[in-house]
Scaffold this active site. Structure first.
Site, mmCIF file in Angstrom:
data_model
loop_
_atom_site.group_PDB
_atom_site.id
_atom_site.type_symbol
_atom_site.label_atom_id
_atom_site.label_comp_id
_atom_site.label_asym_id
_atom_site.label_seq_id
_atom_site.Cartn_x
_atom_site.Cartn_y
_atom_site.Cartn_z
ATOM 1 N N ASP A 74 0.855 -1.178 0.000
ATOM 2 C CA ASP A 74 0.000 0.000 0.000
ATOM 3 C C ASP A 74 0.896 1.236 0.000
ATOM 4 O O ASP A 74 1.875 1.291 0.746
ATOM 5 C CB ASP A 74 -0.899 -0.023 1.244
ATOM 6 C CG ASP A 74 -2.043 0.978 1.168
ATOM 7 O OD1 ASP A 74 -1.786 2.171 0.913
ATOM 8 O OD2 ASP A 74 -3.196 0.568 1.371
ATOM 9 N N ILE A 75 0.579 2.232 -0.859
ATOM 10 C CA ILE A 75 1.425 3.438 -0.922
ATOM 11 C C ILE A 75 1.151 4.378 0.244
ATOM 12 O O ILE A 75 1.892 5.329 0.459
ATOM 13 C CB ILE A 75 1.270 4.197 -2.263
ATOM 14 C CG1 ILE A 75 -0.177 4.629 -2.505
ATOM 15 C CG2 ILE A 75 1.805 3.342 -3.410
ATOM 16 C CD1 ILE A 75 -0.339 5.579 -3.688
ATOM 17 N N GLN A 106 -14.467 1.853 0.925
ATOM 18 C CA GLN A 106 -13.698 1.500 -0.271
ATOM 19 C C GLN A 106 -13.321 2.795 -0.979
ATOM 20 O O GLN A 106 -14.175 3.669 -1.199
ATOM 21 C CB GLN A 106 -14.525 0.602 -1.205
ATOM 22 C CG GLN A 106 -13.709 0.094 -2.394
ATOM 23 C CD GLN A 106 -14.470 -0.919 -3.248
ATOM 24 O OE1 GLN A 106 -15.659 -1.155 -3.050
ATOM 25 N NE2 GLN A 106 -13.766 -1.508 -4.191
ATOM 26 N N HIS A 139 -9.502 -5.122 -3.274
ATOM 27 C CA HIS A 139 -8.185 -5.293 -2.654
ATOM 28 C C HIS A 139 -8.364 -5.690 -1.197
ATOM 29 O O HIS A 139 -9.166 -5.112 -0.484
ATOM 30 C CB HIS A 139 -7.318 -4.042 -2.790
ATOM 31 C CG HIS A 139 -7.965 -2.761 -2.350
ATOM 32 N ND1 HIS A 139 -8.970 -2.132 -3.069
ATOM 33 C CD2 HIS A 139 -7.752 -1.981 -1.270
ATOM 34 C CE1 HIS A 139 -9.332 -1.023 -2.441
ATOM 35 N NE2 HIS A 139 -8.614 -0.901 -1.337
ATOM 36 N N HIS A 185 -6.536 -5.841 2.279
ATOM 37 C CA HIS A 185 -5.394 -5.300 3.010
ATOM 38 C C HIS A 185 -4.842 -6.341 3.978
ATOM 39 O O HIS A 185 -5.604 -7.056 4.634
ATOM 40 C CB HIS A 185 -5.815 -4.083 3.840
ATOM 41 C CG HIS A 185 -6.210 -2.889 3.035
ATOM 42 N ND1 HIS A 185 -5.318 -1.916 2.668
ATOM 43 C CD2 HIS A 185 -7.408 -2.510 2.523
ATOM 44 C CE1 HIS A 185 -5.943 -0.971 1.980
ATOM 45 N NE2 HIS A 185 -7.227 -1.310 1.874
#
Ligand SMILES: [Zn+2]
Length: 147
Positions: free
Chosen positions: A30-31, A94, A100, A102
């Protein structure tokens, strides 16, 4: 989906730090991590929601997330626990509409909180009534058990 950042990553035109890939899914970081090692598992084929997600991809996403959680614990990164978190729909937080899951490494005092305002505890009769509604819809959607 040209406007989907996750599809750009799958196609190789978007940057990502990957730790895993196969024919169905990618494992990437994750960025905007909650903690170092915060990872995500995404399907290669675009699916905006769980309802659109192929079940084979769903099973693989879970398997890779489970393995990623074990890998993060063994990586030397600070990790005393793990949260798996999937947001399906804007009301569920979301933000990117490509499924996705996590994988969030956790440690006590890390500042990540889930604040929950529980409804009053329902009666067994009410729980059974709600379960019956879900059972009816489940059996309408999927007439046969999974195998
Ligand atoms: Zn996509």
């Amino acid at each position: 989906m040209d406007d989907c950042p996750s599809c750009r990553i799958v196609k190789g035109t978007g940057a990502a730090s990957a730790f895993y890939e196969d024919d169905l899914v990618l494992g990437i970081l994750d960025i905007s991590p909650v903690n170092p090692g915060h990872a995500m598992v995404i399907p290669r084929r675009h699916a905006a929601s769980l309802a659109e997600l192929d079940e084979d991809a769903g099973r693989r996403i879970w398997t890779v997330a489970q393995r990623a959680a074990a890998a993060v614990r063994q990586s030397g990164l600070r990790c005393e626990g793990v949260n798996l978190f999937l947001a399906d729909g804007a009301a569920a937080y979301q933000d990117v509409f490509h499924v996705h899951l996590h994988v969030i490494p956790r440690y006590s005092g890390d500042g990540f909180h889930l604040r929950v305002d529980y409804d009053p505890r329902p009666s067994r009769v009410e729980l059974d009534r709600v379960a019956a509604r879900i059972r009816e819809a489940y059996e309408r959607l999927w007439a046969f058990p999974t195998g």
